[in-house]
Design an enzyme around this catalytic site. Structure first.
Site, PDB file in Angstrom:
ATOM      1  N   HIS A  53      13.085   0.708 -25.190  1.00  0.00           N
ATOM      2  CA  HIS A  53      14.521   0.657 -25.477  1.00  0.00           C
ATOM      3  C   HIS A  53      15.208  -0.509 -24.762  1.00  0.00           C
ATOM      4  CE1 HIS A  53      13.469   4.723 -26.728  1.00  0.00           C
ATOM      5  NE2 HIS A  53      14.605   4.789 -27.382  1.00  0.00           N
ATOM      6  N   GLU A  75       9.077   7.281 -33.241  1.00  0.00           N
ATOM      7  CA  GLU A  75       8.902   7.306 -31.788  1.00  0.00           C
ATOM      8  C   GLU A  75       8.010   8.455 -31.345  1.00  0.00           C
ATOM      9  OE1 GLU A  75      12.826   7.333 -30.160  1.00  0.00           O
ATOM     10  OE2 GLU A  75      13.226   5.234 -30.670  1.00  0.00           O
TER      11      GLU A  75
END
Length: 310
Positions: free
Chosen positions: A196, A162
């Site tokens: 997400h 990420e």
């Protein structure tokens, strides 16, 4: 935002590239079953390993793509993306100290629980004995945790991939395109939080939660990821070091949400949390001065002279 016509990358191309990388990071997770038609994994461990491979592929593609379209020489790519070995301890220690201030309440609570455990075990146990036992148990604890797939997901694969995609790749693209620093700081976290959204599907379908409950949980997670994403972007831009947001990300994943209130301690936890927030705000800029992480800034107020690319 800047509207400089001499930019080598247009704002539209930069934003489109960032959106594409964010979507690719999420959608590739479903490629094994949807596109490749592979059978469902037989265990949670196999499921996560499959996702680790997908995340790694997405990250490598994003890094190569970013290095290719940035108007830089190939040997400069790793430095521009924050992948550096110089000033490594500064890039790790100072951001960790700064981040730990947000968790002052959590750390004080853990200390109170340790003292309470020591008292309950009887007079033969001292605080220092407990601390020594805790330290001695760390190697065995690390070995046990490292054998679990959740450890690798939360503390290795997720933070590393990420941060590489949403910080090291996206921020240089946005800054090179002429976006001002604060636009880049808040644009990346929005894409980071949208990545997400797949958690909603998992909670609603796989975990059998109600639509409202799944929405509330994911909404809280998205809010938290936006705040953390802005902080991680700030660290990356100020330090020019990928290690800064990476280790802050690992620490936050390990600690979870900060504790602000707790019945134990008679307000001590809340006082520590408040003092930590004050300390964090006070030290936010002093502990992230670019000159602390770079020997020189080429007479440029930003790291690595990105504003000179124009």
């Amino acid at each position: 935002m800047s509207s400089d016509g001499d930019n080598n990358i247009s704002m539209a191309v930069a934003v489109a590239s960032c959106v594409a990388m964010a979507l690719f990071y999420v959608l590739i997770l479903y490629a094994p079953t949807v596109i490749l038609r592979l059978p469902s994994p037989s265990s949670f461990s196999d499921f996560m390993i499959r996702r680790f491979v997908c995340a790694a592929i997405s990250t490598v593609v994003s890094v190569v793509f970013t290095a290719y379209i940035l108007p830089i020489k190939s040997w400069e790519a790793s430095v521009i993306l924050g992948i550096r070995t110089d000033h490594l301890w500064q890039g790790v220690v100072y951001p960790l100290l700064l981040t730990s201030l947000i968790y002052a309440g959590s750390l004080v609570l853990n200390l109170l629980l340790l003292l309470e455990s020591c008292k309950e075990s009887g007079g033969g146990c001292s605080f220092f004995t407990k601390v020594r036992s805790f330290v001695q148990a760390i190697p065995a604890c690390i070995t046990t945790c490292a054998s679990g797939v959740s450890f690798w997901r939360n503390l290795v694969v997720a933070p590393l991939t990420e941060e590489l995609v949403f910080r090291a790749c996206m921020i240089p693209l946005l800054l090179c395109a002429g976006f001002r620093i604060y636009y880049a700081i808040f644009l990346c976290p929005i894409l980071f939080s949208l990545a997400h959204l797949n958690h909603f599907r998992e909670m609603y379908i796989k975990q059998n939660r109600s639509y409202v409950k799944a929405s509330l949980i994911v909404g809280l997670q998205l809010g938290y990821t936006v705040v953390f994403g802005a902080y991680a972007s700030f660290l990356f831009i100020r330090t020019g070091h990928l290690a800064a947001p990476l280790f802050a990300h690992i620490f936050c994943n390990y600690m979870g949400l900060p504790v602000l209130l707790h019945p134990r301690g008679k307000g001590l936890v809340s006082a520590a949390a408040l003092a930590g927030v004050v300390g964090f705000v006070t030290l936010l800029f002093p502990l992230t001065k670019p000159l602390m992480y770079n020997d020189r800034t080429n007479n440029c107020p930003c790291w690595l002279g990105y504003c000179l690319w124009h």
